[in-house]
Write a protein that holds these residues in place. Sequence first.
Motif, mmCIF file in Angstrom:
data_model
loop_
_atom_site.group_PDB
_atom_site.id
_atom_site.type_symbol
_atom_site.label_atom_id
_atom_site.label_comp_id
_atom_site.label_asym_id
_atom_site.label_seq_id
_atom_site.Cartn_x
_atom_site.Cartn_y
_atom_site.Cartn_z
ATOM 1 N N UNK A 199 14.685 -49.656 45.666
ATOM 2 C CA UNK A 199 14.587 -51.099 45.844
ATOM 3 C C UNK A 199 13.680 -51.478 47.003
ATOM 4 N N UNK A 200 13.671 -50.685 48.077
ATOM 5 C CA UNK A 200 12.760 -50.988 49.180
ATOM 6 C C UNK A 200 11.317 -51.027 48.689
ATOM 7 N N UNK A 242 10.082 -54.841 56.666
ATOM 8 C CA UNK A 242 11.329 -54.141 56.962
ATOM 9 C C UNK A 242 11.404 -52.899 56.091
ATOM 10 N N UNK A 243 11.580 -51.744 56.750
ATOM 11 C CA UNK A 243 11.733 -50.491 56.019
ATOM 12 C C UNK A 243 12.983 -49.764 56.453
ATOM 13 N N UNK A 244 12.999 -49.302 57.690
ATOM 14 C CA UNK A 244 14.129 -48.482 58.128
ATOM 15 C C UNK A 244 15.391 -49.326 58.252
ATOM 16 N N UNK A 259 15.949 -57.323 53.554
ATOM 17 C CA UNK A 259 14.737 -56.567 53.232
ATOM 18 C C UNK A 259 13.835 -57.359 52.299
ATOM 19 N N UNK A 260 14.396 -57.954 51.262
ATOM 20 C CA UNK A 260 13.592 -58.766 50.339
ATOM 21 C C UNK A 260 13.067 -60.028 51.023
ATOM 22 N N UNK A 297 14.245 -40.742 46.939
ATOM 23 C CA UNK A 297 14.981 -41.765 46.172
ATOM 24 C C UNK A 297 14.666 -43.180 46.647
ATOM 25 N N UNK A 298 13.731 -43.306 47.599
ATOM 26 C CA UNK A 298 13.351 -44.629 48.055
ATOM 27 C C UNK A 298 14.334 -45.276 48.999
ATOM 28 N N UNK A 299 15.298 -44.516 49.491
ATOM 29 C CA UNK A 299 16.309 -45.083 50.400
ATOM 30 C C UNK A 299 15.931 -44.765 51.851
ATOM 31 N N UNK A 300 15.915 -45.810 52.681
ATOM 32 C CA UNK A 300 15.559 -45.631 54.091
ATOM 33 C C UNK A 300 16.601 -46.249 55.013
#
Length: 353
Positions: free
Chosen positions: A183-184, A122-124, A133-134, A350-353
Amino acid sequence: MTAEFSPAVLDGLPLPDCFETEEALEAYLSTPTSDLVRDMARTEGDLLILGVGGKMGPTLARLARNAMAPERRVIAVARFSEPGVREQLEAHGIETIACDLQDRAALAQLPQCANVVFMAGRKFGAGGNMPLTWAMNAYVPALVAETFARSRIVAFSTACVYPFVPVTGQGAAEDSPLAPPGEYANSCVGRERLFEHFSQLHGTPGRLFRLSYAIDLRYGVLADVATKVWRGEPVDVTMGHVNVIWQGDANTQALRCLAAATVPTSPINVSGPETTSVRWLAEEFARLLERPATITGAEAPTAWLMNTGEAERLFGYPRVPLSQLMLWVTDWTRREQRLYGKPTKFESRDGRY
């Protein structure tokens, strides 16, 4: 592999000028090389593909089917929430099983195959539900690693497990520290660590397939940039450099990793070897599409970049060069052919998707 099995292969064929239809594109993506046919013959047993329903999964399944002897099974597993995917796979001789990989009991009912390609994740939209996601990126890999401890497992991962590195360097190598932003990305580190743990515990051979930006004409960094230029939208160059690779080459290397599995499992970086400037991509697409490019932002001194030397040692240089990819994407964009509508969001820092 039986002596009679002699599939059509790409070897010796010139690269096409363009793809008139999606059917032609997918047929090309699904045609193996002789190296792939040889390596698949070395990996005895059937193939189970978990999480086949994403952007790369259907053509990877077809590619494997075309590269393997007919008596060997290719089994594709997903929830199959997108209409038509399951039927298309079955039409090409691929068995399908609908399964929620978070369901431990359902996972246990899947066939025990000698070869497993794990593509789920899971990404987007990851930021909208980080617990899910985790679960998808760390809990499900633990379940799979336990369930298929006796198989070879090639697990798709990402360049996002690395921190940003200087754009003037050689890119992150497989032994670089994993300290990514967001975090992703850290959930992706969790995925790798769980596969590593159970590989060490059970002696499971495998590879952690760290992929950076596969390119299909319907999605990917090149499609994102070309579409923005075509539509007159600004191209943000803050994340100013990328690695990209043709999806057919990426899927080929993923399947060949089954024959290059290690005990315990180990990472391998997969992408194109060039560090490619996003600004240059925008300007080159502007020239090819005869549209002006609007550039915003200024290039950061770091980016998510990888050193792909190990993959090149094992598999050679990617078959399709960047220059050809750009011509294909230009033609597809100019004719306004179908896009998946799933931008890579490569601009995010920033790693946010």
